[in-house]
Motif scaffolding. Structure first.
Motif, PDB file in Angstrom:
ATOM      1  N   HIS A 144       0.964  -1.295  -0.079  1.00 31.42           N
ATOM      2  CA  HIS A 144       0.005   0.071  -0.025  1.00 31.42           C
ATOM      3  C   HIS A 144       0.734   1.144   0.028  1.00 31.42           C
ATOM      4  CE1 HIS A 144      -3.409  -2.397   1.685  1.00 31.42           C
ATOM      5  NE2 HIS A 144      -3.440  -2.614   0.379  1.00 31.42           N
ATOM      6  N   GLU A 147       1.994   3.553   2.731  1.00 31.95           N
ATOM      7  CA  GLU A 147       2.442   3.046   4.002  1.00 31.95           C
ATOM      8  C   GLU A 147       4.079   2.957   3.378  1.00 31.95           C
ATOM      9  OE1 GLU A 147       0.097  -0.269   4.542  1.00 31.95           O
ATOM     10  OE2 GLU A 147      -1.866   0.822   4.490  1.00 31.95           O
ATOM     11  N   HIS A 223      -6.080   0.365  -2.718  1.00 32.75           N
ATOM     12  CA  HIS A 223      -6.071  -0.387  -1.389  1.00 32.75           C
ATOM     13  C   HIS A 223      -6.362  -1.841  -1.889  1.00 32.75           C
ATOM     14  CE1 HIS A 223      -6.885  -1.445   2.677  1.00 32.75           C
ATOM     15  NE2 HIS A 223      -5.695  -0.314   2.866  1.00 32.75           N
ATOM     16  N   HIS A 256       2.097  -3.876   6.662  1.00 30.39           N
ATOM     17  CA  HIS A 256       1.362  -2.758   6.626  1.00 30.39           C
ATOM     18  C   HIS A 256       1.693  -1.541   7.572  1.00 30.39           C
ATOM     19  CE1 HIS A 256      -1.460  -4.508   3.597  1.00 30.39           C
ATOM     20  NE2 HIS A 256      -1.042  -5.539   4.064  1.00 30.39           N
ATOM     21  N   GLU A 257       0.946  -0.243   7.215  1.00 26.11           N
ATOM     22  CA  GLU A 257       0.905   0.652   8.320  1.00 26.11           C
ATOM     23  C   GLU A 257      -0.274   1.196   8.451  1.00 26.11           C
ATOM     24  OE1 GLU A 257       3.851   3.405   6.996  1.00 26.11           O
ATOM     25  OE2 GLU A 257       5.104   2.019   6.675  1.00 26.11           O
TER      26      GLU A 257
HETATM   27 ZN   LIG Z   1      -2.038  -1.472   4.068  1.00 23.18          ZN
END
Ligand SMILES: [Zn+2]
Length: 912
Positions: A144, A147, A223, A256-257
């Motif tokens: 993503h 991120e 996303h 992820h973030e």
């Molecule tokens: Zn993510």
């Protein structure tokens, strides 16, 4: 004294890391220095700054350059290309292990491949293999694009793993093979890095940042690139799939973030019942290993459990879960910018499983502080420490992890051997041979073995023709086959709302029957295996001059109209007979035209469609299907769901113009287009109209010398301001001039609530259908939108607004949710003393249950409400789909509803 012995810290590295770590507790000794090496260049030397330095981001090419340099200089690193993105960028994979591990990589791959198939590897043979095999641990970074941290972090992680002589790292090197995909979405990474330098660099007021994301990441979607595992539509998913079946990694781990400060996934439950229970144990054992390591190092905010549910496994890491490996992920805390900013964890906003993220819980022994100054380096510290902790766990539990991997495959296979069900039978001719073949091919892509019956066969469940596809379940990926082929029944008493779709059953969403076989006799049926990429062709019977195509719900009709773009196509409005064959309304009539026979032959072969010859055009009411000048309009404020529309149109080679807010504002729309398609989006009405706040404008999204990656796949000199009221006036003008506006899903708001049509209103009530397949019924079965479909069928619905329509406009309802009357009408009937219907009453028979697959809450409120509206607007029309008929690449059987609107745009019947 050297606190980092046996390593030596690279000069300046301790100070640089400390400088960018905002508080000592957001770091720990593992990641407090960069080890020095005489032979292998550190990321600091390569980049000119330490990883995670404030205000610095690296492009894909730069990151790949570093990994290639690592592989050149270290015998412990190897790189390979595993794919190529839609926009032509490589997708790179690095393998890191000790010298023996890299030298013997092929042997290690052979070992995990053997462990993956318990039919070929007995438990004794597996034990012998496990003695010298290694778990393969895969990290997926840069998925993503906002991120930002993981593609930077993995450079330092890879370097540390390659050169550090710490006992923990040495053990990881000798026991484990680490795989790193540093930028799994390279198209998005490069756009994002350009965007950061153009719009965000130097800005530190977090609450007043301009939009942190460019309008596009990947070529098609944002996303949702993490919701593609079952479909495998995107190149990044294909690359990870290729990696998976080459290495059979024991773990696939996504980075992820989004959640403070490190959330290690496993889910609140309910867990998917097709998962081996071993997996649930692994989820928690591994998560608590991470929490233990980081918490004891004094790092706050490391936690597990209360995020996601563990029911849906359609995320990128799920390829592992679905194939007897382990899939997991982190959410660390990112700023969306590489600058250091003040953040506040507000208890009312940052909530998970009903509790503020700052609360102390059994699953969060040391919560994060409420206020913090946060940096890219803090994020790097958390992510890298988590990765090191779990690699340490893998090194210590290497044999056990391999044994579990083998055991899960063994259990899955044995379930199929013992049966119940034993197999699925999928008849090949179900009205749309191409869609059946595509579904089978998708199973093969997932390495689920499929065969075809060499002769007709009969089992308890019925008789099946020769050529029927059979999925026998005595195979290692039996659990995944069952998960994909049966409907989902999400527990209605689940304690928490699911995170995403709860239904993904392929037969349900492809509108194809896959018959569950519990009769063990199916195991004796002679079968021939089917290979991926097998051909399915259509048939052209006779040589013309007139050709007929019987409408049996084929998805390829929109593609066909485009292949036959230069020909006249007519569509029958009533059923008719030609020769001894019956054709329903919606069937195609192609009159004698020069070159038609050849074009029909080509299209038939390509699209697996059948045509019949006729001597003359049959005498039946019909209309011309004019090839529409189709515009696909995207707002600059949200391009995600419309990206899937573009994806499907591109795959089907459908002609369309991709237009922007400014094209709507420019007007003269009716002169240019017959149809404007406005897709599903997450925007509220005001944002659908007003777009990105003008206070940030002008915001060019253009390819320039400084931003070479922007301006793709569409460009603008200013993406702010939406269409505005001026654009709404142009849409009204377009409708007044006879245009057709089609809206999908939440995009309906612009027409229904923006005032382009009348009579429709929001219906309050607690309806929730989290990505589920529901029964629908055509209120107007003679409407062209119903062509190719039974009167009662099903459609995919996510959590969207429920609308209703005043009595005066109710003739505009083409399709309704469920099969019953609206609750108000049912109550009225009861009040008027109408007898409750006898269950044996024939009128009662189509009152079937609304839920087909997934979950539904508030069913009574949804029953009878509109699902598709066809409403007059000036001289034109609005066709509003109150669901999204192109939800990702999942609900294939809904496409035809939309295709019908496009194919019959010029012949929609007068409003009732
Ligand atoms: Zn993510």
């Amino acid at each position: 004294m050297n606190p980092y012995a046996p390593d030596t810290a690279e000069p300046g590295s301790v100070e640089a890391i400390a400088k960018f770590t905002t508080e000592a507790r957001f770091g720990n000794p593992w990641v407090a220095y960069v080890p020095a090496s005489d032979t292998v260049p550190s990321p600091t030397k390569y980049l000119g700054h330490v990883v995670g330095a404030e205000g610095e981001l690296s492009s894909t090419a730069k990151i790949y350059g570093y990994f290639r340099k690592l592989a050149e200089t270290s015998p412990r690193v190897r790189v390979q290309v595993i794919g190529r993105s839609e926009e032509g960028r490589d997708i790179l994979l690095a393998a890191i292990s000790d010298e023996d591990g890299i030298r013997d990589l092929d042997k290690l791959k052979d070992a995990t491949a053997a462990l993956a198939d318990p039919r070929k590897t007995s438990p004794e043979a597996a034990e012998a293999l496990i003695a010298s095999a290694r778990p393969i641990y895969y990290f997926n970074a840069g998925l993503h694009s906002t991120e930002l941290g993981s593609p930077e972090m993995v450079m330092e992680l890879a370097y540390r793993l390659a050169v550090s002589e710490q006992p923990m790292i040495r053990k990881i090197r000798s026991e484990v093979v680490v795989l790193i995909n540093p930028v799994s979405e390279p198209d998005g990474r490069d756009k994002q890095v350009d965007w950061f330098y153009r719009y965000l660099k130097g800005k530190t007021d977090f609450d007043n940042l301009p939009p942190v994301s460019p309008p596009y990441w990947g070529h098609y979607v944002f996303h949702d690139n993490n919701r593609d595992t079952h479909q495998e539509a995107l190149e990044l998913s294909k690359a990870v799939s290729r990696m998976f079946f080459e290495y059979h990694p024991t773990v696939v781990h996504d980075l992820h973030e989004s959640i403070p400060l490190l959330q290690t996934w496993n889910g609140t439950g309910p867990f998917n019942t097709n998962l081996d229970p071993i997996l649930v144990n692994e989820f928690f054992a591994m998560a608590f290993a991470e929490i233990g390591a980081l918490t004891s190092a004094g790092m706050p905010g490391v936690w597990t459990w209360g995020f996601g549910e563990g029911w849906g496994h359609h995320y990128l890491d799920s390829i592992a879960v679905n194939h007897n490996s382990m899939g997991r992920g982190y959410e660390t805390y990112g700023n969306g910018t590489a600058e250091t900013v003040e953040r506040v964890l507000r208890p009312n906003e940052e909530r998970y499983a009903g509790r503020p993220v700052t609360s102390r819980e059994w699953y969060r022994p040391m919560p994060p502080p409420r206020k913090l100054r946060w940096s890219l380096r803090n994020n790097t510290n958390y992510m890298e420490s988590g990765c090191l902790a779990i690699l340490d766990y893998a090194a210590k539990h290497a044999k056990e992890m391999l044994r579990d991997f083998y055991r899960k495959g063994y259990n899955s296979w044995q379930k199929g051997v013992k049966g119940g069900p034993y197999a699925f039978a999928i008849p090949d001719d179900q009205g749309d041979r191409r869609r059946v073949a595509e579904m089978v091919d998708l199973l093969l892509t997932h390495r689920i073995e499929v065969s075809r019956a060499s002769a007709p066969f009969k089992v308890g469940e019925g008789e099946f023709a020769s050529g029927t596809y059979v999925v026998r379940l005595d195979q290692p990926y039996r659990n995944y086959a069952v998960d994909l082929l049966l409907p989902q029944m999400f527990p209605p008493d689940a304690a928490y709302e699911p995170y995403d779709d709860v239904s993904w059953s392929l037969p349900v969403h492809y509108g194809v029957e896959a018959k569950r076989i519990d009769d063990a006799k199916v195991m004796d049926v002679p079968l021939a295996p089917v290979q991926s990429g097998f051909e399915t062709r259509g048939e052209v019977r006779g040589t013309g001059p007139v050709f007929l195509l019987k409408d049996t719900g084929q998805e390829a009709l929109l593609a066909l109209r485009n292949r036959l773009s230069v020909f006249r196509v007519e569509i029958a409005e009533k059923a008719f007979k030609s020769g001894d064959k019956d054709y329903p309304a919606g069937s195609w009539i192609l009159s004698d035209q020069k070159g038609l026979a050849d074009a029909v032959k080509r299209a038939s072969a390509e699209l697996a469609l059948d045509f019949d010859s006729a001597p003359a055009v049959p005498d039946v009411a019909r209309h011309e299907s004019k090839l529409a000048r189709l515009a696909v309009w995207h707002t600059w404020a949200d391009t995600e769901a419309i990206g899937w529309v573009r994806y499907v149109f591109d795959r089907e080679k459908v002609q369309y113009s991709y237009i922007r807010d400014e094209d709507i504002r420019a007007g003269r729309l009716r002169e240019r287009f017959d149809i404007i398609l406005f897709g599903d989006c997450y925007l509220r009405l005001q944002d659908q109209i007003q777009g990105i706040d003008k206070k940030y404008g002008p915001m060019p999204y253009m390819k320039t010398k400084d931003t070479p990656n922007l301006g793709i796949p569409d460009a603008s000199e200013d993406i702010t301001g939406g269409i505005g009221w001026a654009g709404m006036a142009k849409l009204e003008e377009y409708l007044n001039a006879g245009g057709l506006l089609i809206t999908l899903g939440n995009g309906a708001a612009i027409a229904l609530e923006g005032g382009l049509v009348r009579d429709v209103y929001r219906k309050s009530g607690a309806v929730n259908t989290p990505g589920s397949e529901l029964r629908v019924k055509f209120v107007r079965p003679d409407h062209p939108l119903a062509y190719g479909s039974p009167e009662v069928t099903s459609a995919f619905r996510t959590g969207l607004t429920v609308y209703d329509i005043a009595v005066s406009g109710r003739g505009g309802v083409v399709l309704q949710w469920g099969t019953k009357l609206r609750i108000e009408d049912r109550e009225e009937e009861a009040a008027e003393g109408a007898k409750p219907k006898d269950p044996k009453d024939p009128a009662k028979k189509d009152e079937v249950k609304m839920l087909v697959s997934g979950a539904v809450k508030g069913e009574d409120e949804l029953e009878g409400r509109p699902a598709i509206l066809d409403l007059p607007a000036g001289k034109g029309r609005v066709v509003a789909f109150l669901f999204n008929p192109i939800h990702r690449d999942l609900n294939r059987s809904d496409h035809r509803f939309l295709w019908n609107a496009i194919l019959n745009w010029n012949a929609l019947p007068p409003p009732r």
